[in-house]
Design an enzyme around this catalytic site. Structure first.
Site, PDB file in Angstrom:
ATOM      1  N   GLU A  53       0.882  -1.170   0.000  1.00 30.04           N
ATOM      2  CA  GLU A  53       0.000   0.000   0.000  1.00 30.04           C
ATOM      3  C   GLU A  53       0.913   1.211   0.000  1.00 30.04           C
ATOM      4  O   GLU A  53       1.571   1.507   1.001  1.00 30.04           O
ATOM      5  CB  GLU A  53      -0.881   0.015   1.262  1.00 30.04           C
ATOM      6  N   ARG A  77       1.261  10.303   0.704  1.00 37.02           N
ATOM      7  CA  ARG A  77       1.642  11.285   1.720  1.00 37.02           C
ATOM      8  C   ARG A  77       2.872  12.068   1.315  1.00 37.02           C
ATOM      9  O   ARG A  77       3.380  12.878   2.097  1.00 37.02           O
ATOM     10  CB  ARG A  77       1.900  10.583   3.058  1.00 37.02           C
ATOM     11  N   THR A 132      -4.091   6.144   1.704  1.00 41.56           N
ATOM     12  CA  THR A 132      -4.291   7.556   2.086  1.00 41.56           C
ATOM     13  C   THR A 132      -4.941   8.340   0.947  1.00 41.56           C
ATOM     14  O   THR A 132      -4.557   9.469   0.647  1.00 41.56           O
ATOM     15  CB  THR A 132      -2.972   8.227   2.541  1.00 41.56           C
ATOM     16  N   LYS A 183     -10.706  -1.950   5.334  1.00 36.85           N
ATOM     17  CA  LYS A 183      -9.508  -1.763   6.145  1.00 36.85           C
ATOM     18  C   LYS A 183      -9.977  -1.516   7.584  1.00 36.85           C
ATOM     19  O   LYS A 183     -10.850  -0.675   7.804  1.00 36.85           O
ATOM     20  CB  LYS A 183      -8.746  -0.547   5.596  1.00 36.85           C
TER      21      LYS A 183
HETATM   22  C1  3PG Z   1      -1.629   2.996   7.397  1.00 37.82           C
HETATM   23  O1  3PG Z   1      -1.447   4.007   6.813  1.00 37.82           O
HETATM   24  O2  3PG Z   1      -2.226   2.048   6.890  1.00 37.82           O
HETATM   25  C2  3PG Z   1      -1.151   2.921   8.784  1.00 37.82           C
HETATM   26  O3  3PG Z   1      -0.497   4.089   9.114  1.00 37.82           O
HETATM   27  C3  3PG Z   1      -0.245   1.777   9.060  1.00 37.82           C
HETATM   28  O4  3PG Z   1      -0.108   1.757  10.426  1.00 37.82           O
HETATM   29  P1  3PG Z   1       1.278   1.471  11.142  1.00 37.82           P
HETATM   30  O5  3PG Z   1       2.203   2.608  10.737  1.00 37.82           O
HETATM   31  O6  3PG Z   1       0.989   1.458  12.615  1.00 37.82           O
HETATM   32  O7  3PG Z   1       1.785   0.151  10.636  1.00 37.82           O
END
Ligand code: 3PG
Length: 219
Positions: free
Chosen positions: A43, A47, A71, A131
């Site tokens: 994924e 960002r 995101t 999710k």
């Molecule tokens: C995401 O964007 O899916 C989450 O920020 C992932 O979470 P983590 O950084 O705690 O693994």
């Protein structure tokens, strides 16, 4: 919203590496390091400025990895995500405008949810794979089980993200509610920026080994 072909690939991949890439030149070596360590799905989060270019490079040069975008916060980003060739999209939250745009664009999409009300809205928009975010801070597996219980007859499942790590990933993966898990710990932003592909391959292998061991036990 997530077709069976993509769902099957999530299930067989088991683990989705969440990535923040600052330099598109890092995209292909990063994806190759993950793949060498056994990670078959990513994924790539929107960002950074480099995100979409990074995704496009991975799609064209590392086709064996299932490359999605995370995101996604605006309808324009759905269009950009499709244009960059992503196999799927996800978002931290549930936003009707985004889900409908993804449906119109034919982009397999999993919204983020963590309450029964959000789950119902997602179901109303025909999302069956969601999710579960933020997984750990919202109560982890216990919360997921309680939240999902009234809706199990609707054939739903989840990709838990947020706070997962080597210690807790096996518990999540063993749940029948979970089709795959994900997290950023496998390829942290600073390790990517340092181009430490060996460290990323090792972290990927450690996670993959846990997934494989679990699968062997279940078979
Ligand atoms: C995401 O964007 O899916 C989450 O920020 C992932 O979470 P983590 O950084 O705690 O693994």
């Amino acid at each position: 919203m997530i077709p069976k072909t993509i769902h099957d690939r999530f299930t067989s991949a088991g683990i989705v590496a969440v990535l923040v890439i600052d330099d598109a030149a890092d995209a292909v070596p990063l994806a190759n390091a993950l793949l060498k360590g056994g990670i078959a799905a990513i994924e790539l989060t929107l960002r950074t400025e480099a995100a979409l270019e990074s995704l496009a490079r991975i799609v064209s040069e590392v086709p064996d990895i299932l490359a999605g975008v995370g995101t996604i916060l605006t309808p324009e980003q759905i269009e950009q995500t499709v244009k960059a060739g992503a196999a799927f999209g996800v978002a931290p939250g549930l936003n009707r405008v985004i889900v409908e745009k993804a449906q119109d664009a034919g982009l397999p999409f999993a919204p983020g949810i963590m309450t029964p009300s959000e789950l119902e809205l997602a179901l109303e928009m025909d999302c069956r794979t969601m999710k579960f975010f933020p997984a750990e801070s919202s109560g982890g597996l216990s919360h997921l089980g309680s939240m999902a219980a009234p809706y199990l007859h609707r054939e739903i499942d989840f990709i838990p993200l947020g706070g997962l790590n080597l210690e807790n990933m096996a518990d999540y993966l063993a749940s029948p509610l979970v089709c795959a898990i994900g997290g950023s710990w496998i390829a942290k932003r600073d390790v990517i920026a340092a181009k430490d592909w060996g460290a990323i391959e090792n972290a990927a292998r450690k996670a993959t080994d846990i997934f494989k061991t679990l699968k062997e036990k279940q078979s």
